[in-house]
Design a protein around this motif. Sequence first.
Motif, PDB file in Angstrom:
ATOM      1  N   UNK A  52      40.740 -25.832  23.041  1.00 31.60           N
ATOM      2  CA  UNK A  52      41.972 -25.329  23.660  1.00 31.60           C
ATOM      3  C   UNK A  52      42.985 -26.460  23.830  1.00 31.60           C
ATOM      4  N   UNK A  53      42.491 -27.646  24.203  1.00 34.77           N
ATOM      5  CA  UNK A  53      43.379 -28.797  24.349  1.00 34.77           C
ATOM      6  C   UNK A  53      43.953 -29.240  23.011  1.00 34.77           C
ATOM      7  N   UNK A  54      43.123 -29.239  21.976  1.00 34.43           N
ATOM      8  CA  UNK A  54      43.596 -29.636  20.645  1.00 34.43           C
ATOM      9  C   UNK A  54      44.638 -28.648  20.132  1.00 34.43           C
ATOM     10  N   UNK A  55      44.498 -27.366  20.482  1.00 31.76           N
ATOM     11  CA  UNK A  55      45.455 -26.357  20.021  1.00 31.76           C
ATOM     12  C   UNK A  55      46.859 -26.581  20.594  1.00 31.76           C
ATOM     13  N   UNK A  56      46.928 -27.165  21.786  1.00 32.33           N
ATOM     14  CA  UNK A  56      48.240 -27.432  22.388  1.00 32.33           C
ATOM     15  C   UNK A  56      48.599 -28.915  22.332  1.00 32.33           C
ATOM     16  N   UNK A  57      47.721 -29.732  21.716  1.00 24.53           N
ATOM     17  CA  UNK A  57      48.035 -31.143  21.484  1.00 24.53           C
ATOM     18  C   UNK A  57      47.809 -32.069  22.649  1.00 24.53           C
ATOM     19  N   UNK A  58      46.736 -31.836  23.427  1.00 24.31           N
ATOM     20  CA  UNK A  58      46.429 -32.754  24.523  1.00 24.31           C
ATOM     21  C   UNK A  58      45.012 -33.277  24.372  1.00 24.31           C
ATOM     22  N   UNK A  59      44.739 -34.380  25.032  1.00 24.02           N
ATOM     23  CA  UNK A  59      43.422 -35.014  24.958  1.00 24.02           C
ATOM     24  C   UNK A  59      42.403 -34.249  25.794  1.00 24.02           C
ATOM     25  N   UNK A  60      41.142 -34.610  25.619  1.00 26.50           N
ATOM     26  CA  UNK A  60      40.067 -33.947  26.365  1.00 26.50           C
ATOM     27  C   UNK A  60      40.164 -34.201  27.863  1.00 26.50           C
ATOM     28  N   UNK A  61      40.457 -35.435  28.320  1.00 25.52           N
ATOM     29  CA  UNK A  61      40.591 -35.624  29.771  1.00 25.52           C
ATOM     30  C   UNK A  61      41.733 -34.800  30.376  1.00 25.52           C
ATOM     31  N   UNK A  62      42.832 -34.673  29.645  1.00 30.10           N
ATOM     32  CA  UNK A  62      43.944 -33.867  30.147  1.00 30.10           C
ATOM     33  C   UNK A  62      43.551 -32.401  30.207  1.00 30.10           C
ATOM     34  N   UNK A  63      42.839 -31.937  29.184  1.00 26.93           N
ATOM     35  CA  UNK A  63      42.419 -30.526  29.195  1.00 26.93           C
ATOM     36  C   UNK A  63      41.452 -30.258  30.341  1.00 26.93           C
ATOM     37  N   UNK A  64      40.586 -31.209  30.658  1.00 29.32           N
ATOM     38  CA  UNK A  64      39.675 -31.036  31.809  1.00 29.32           C
ATOM     39  C   UNK A  64      40.469 -30.962  33.114  1.00 29.32           C
ATOM     40  N   UNK A  65      41.474 -31.823  33.232  1.00 30.95           N
ATOM     41  CA  UNK A  65      42.300 -31.827  34.447  1.00 30.95           C
ATOM     42  C   UNK A  65      43.047 -30.504  34.589  1.00 30.95           C
ATOM     43  N   UNK A  66      43.618 -30.001  33.482  1.00 28.38           N
ATOM     44  CA  UNK A  66      44.342 -28.734  33.523  1.00 28.38           C
ATOM     45  C   UNK A  66      43.400 -27.576  33.857  1.00 28.38           C
TER      46      UNK A  66
END
Length: 188
Positions: A52-66
Amino acid sequence: MYGSRRFEVVEHLLNAELDQAIDDAQKADETHLVRRLCFVKNLYEGKTQQQAGAAVGVSQPTSSRWARAWNQNGIEGLRPRFGGGRPPKLTPAQWDEFCAVLEEGQPWTPREIHTLIEHHYGVTYHPTHLARKLRASGMHYAKPRPMDPRSPDDAEAILAERLSEAFGEDTDEDEKEDEDPVVLGFFR
């Protein structure tokens, strides 16, 4: 396998409500929120956090935070909370007052302007930043010189004499007639 772990997503909204929230955020020009809600939509569709993070262009730590922010507070947890930078040292009203003082008491040297701000408002600005702020307000540093201080006192008389010599005016009869006058300068 490290990347395949699924994350439990709290469904604060139905799928149709999430689509409506994305549309509302787009209409309100909240681009950061739109991107984060699209991330959540990808999680709703069953993708992993990393996918999901890669689909919107963010890193794994950012996707975990979101994902954590969504689970804890829903849409409000995803809203960006940055303040937009450091607050200005002078309020807009104080800056307007300062500019009015500068316009009334012209001319000012840069040192006098810095002293004025420091004594009147108790703040200091870096000279480069102050010049940038003054230019943004429509003010510019200038050296008010009605005359070039290096020029002689009788500069106009010297110019008139040289021009009359150059154009052959007031020539004496005893000068040689075959001598050409020397003209320096650019004429159109």
